[in-house]
Design an enzyme around this catalytic site. Structure first.
Site, PDB file in Angstrom:
ATOM      1  N   HIS A 104       0.818  -1.213   0.000  1.00  0.00           N
ATOM      2  CA  HIS A 104       0.000   0.000   0.000  1.00  0.00           C
ATOM      3  C   HIS A 104       0.856   1.269   0.000  1.00  0.00           C
ATOM      4  CE1 HIS A 104       0.416   0.062   4.535  1.00  0.00           C
ATOM      5  NE2 HIS A 104       0.405   1.357   4.313  1.00  0.00           N
ATOM      6  N   ASP A 134       0.249  -7.531   1.713  1.00  0.00           N
ATOM      7  CA  ASP A 134       0.644  -6.121   1.783  1.00  0.00           C
ATOM      8  C   ASP A 134       2.158  -5.973   1.760  1.00  0.00           C
ATOM      9  OD1 ASP A 134       0.208  -3.400   1.766  1.00  0.00           O
ATOM     10  OD2 ASP A 134       0.014  -3.224   3.942  1.00  0.00           O
ATOM     11  N   GLY A 211       3.507   6.511   7.669  1.00  0.00           N
ATOM     12  CA  GLY A 211       4.892   6.610   7.225  1.00  0.00           C
ATOM     13  C   GLY A 211       5.773   5.518   7.784  1.00  0.00           C
ATOM     14  N   SER A 213       4.774   2.519   7.789  1.00  0.00           N
ATOM     15  CA  SER A 213       4.422   1.347   6.989  1.00  0.00           C
ATOM     16  C   SER A 213       5.591   0.909   6.113  1.00  0.00           C
ATOM     17  CB  SER A 213       3.224   1.659   6.094  1.00  0.00           C
ATOM     18  OG  SER A 213       2.066   1.870   6.856  1.00  0.00           O
TER      19      SER A 213
END
Length: 373
Positions: A104, A134, A211, A213
């Site tokens: 993502h 993800d 951020g 992530s």
């Protein structure tokens, strides 16, 4: 002479063992003579071989980078928009040329730039993406100042100290600390991309912010145990587990994609009311609420065909209750998701033990491949 990450942090297994022993020993700590009477001074669980967070941070941060994506143009609610920055997150060096991040974070960019901790910028291109876990991998045009980070083959116990390094809110080289606060979690489909939940997630109380992530969650020997991906509250965050990283990332580098097993059922957890409505001996297993038409389990497993009222609540009835896969106990929904994610591949035939009409039976289901998200 510059020390390597391994030299700074030492041998991971020895450190983990020493830290655990220190925690147990601290419970009976000695009383400090200078402390107020009646109060006991508990010594912190520190050993000579145990690195502090400064050591861990300095060893890991050169291997972590900020990931910035750009698009040439994008549609807005007011019409065509101007090109520019589209999103940002974090990533870590998996090998000499590949950076792991979240799918993502990548989105659909025209350009990807990676900022190293020494403030230099490196161009990157997408190698592989997997919305179901993800995870994504990008290839760097030039190296980062750090070494690739090792990825754990198993998850540490709850209570293990961890550090999260990344670029929350675009602030490169940031760190937050905490512990592993849960294992075998499932990131729900409402949070995870691709309409499917993410199995075997690791839970932490270390602060995760936009951020973070794609950044690594590491233990105090600098080993990656999770990839930060979601937050559900002030002190509950989740990461894609190291075990799932080990399954998915090599395939992304080799082929650009990863094929997930698909049983083709919708399930709900067995709680006491559902157990009572279906005459189950205890609230354990995974209830099959529905079966996807023409899916792998169609014609083999049975979904809901009725309902009952228990203590004023309506519960589904008639569906199979999965209690084991290939002889491995399935006590709850996360067990089912984890087994399918880590132990099977599309095309495998699994022995599904179910409770049906009050008795156990074992049925064979040949798994398919998840449909496109």
């Amino acid at each position: 002479m510059k020390r390597t990450r391994r030299e700074v942090l030492g041998v991971g297994a020895a450190i983990a063992g020493a830290s655990t022993a220190g925690c147990l020993g601290a419970i009976g700590g000695a009383t400090d003579d200078d402390a107020p009477r009646g109060k006991q001074q508990i010594e912190p669980p520190v050993t000579a071989d145990d690195p502090d967070y400064v050591d861990v941070y300095e060893a890991v941060v050169p291997s972590v980078a900020r990931v910035q994506t750009y698009v040439e143009s994008r549609e807005t609610v007011f019409g065509p928009g101007e090109g520019g920055a589209a999103g940002q997150g974090s990533g870590f060096l998996y090998d000499e040329t590949h950076l792991v991040t979240n799918d993502h974070v990548i989105g659909d960019p025209d350009t990807i730039c990676v900022q190293a901790t020494d403030e230099t910028w490196v161009n990157a291109t997408v190698v592989g993406r997997d919305p179901y876990s993800d995870l994504a991998v990008v290839e760097l045009d030039a190296g980062l100042p750090g070494d690739p980070l090792p990825v754990a083959t198993d998850l540490p116990p709850v209570g293990t100290r961890v550090l999260v390094v990344g670029a929350p809110l675009g602030l490169s080289g940031s760190a937050t600390q905490g512990i592993v606060s849960g294992r075998n979690r499932t990131i729900p489909a409402s949070t995870a991309p691709g309409r499917f939940s993410i199995a075997d997630a690791i839970q932490t109380d270390a602060a995760l912010n936009p951020g973070n992530s794609g950044g690594p969650i590491v233990t105090l020997d600098g080993t990656v145990v999770g990839v930060a991906t979601a937050t559900r509250g002030d002190n509950i965050g989740f990461g894609v587990s190291a075990r799932l990283v080990n399954e998915v990332v090599p395939a992304l580098i080799e082929t650009g994609s990863y094929d997930h097993s698909f049983m083709g059922v919708s399930v709900v957890r067995v709680d006491p009311l559902l157990a009572a409505g279906n005459d189950l001996p205890d609230a354990s297993g995974v209830y099959v609420a529905g079966v996807v038409a023409d899916g792998p389990a169609d014609g083999v497993l049975r979904g809901t065909d009725g309902e009952a009222t228990v203590d004023g609540a309506t519960v589904p009835t008639g569906g199979d209750v999965i209690v084991a896969l290939d002889g491995t106990e399935i006590a709850d929904n996360p067990d089912l998701s984890r087994y399918l994610a880590l132990e099977t591949d599309p095309g495998d035939t699994v022995a599904v033990t179910v409770v049906r009409d009050g008795s156990e039976e074992t049925l064979d289901v040949t798994l398919g491949e998840r449909p496109e998200p």
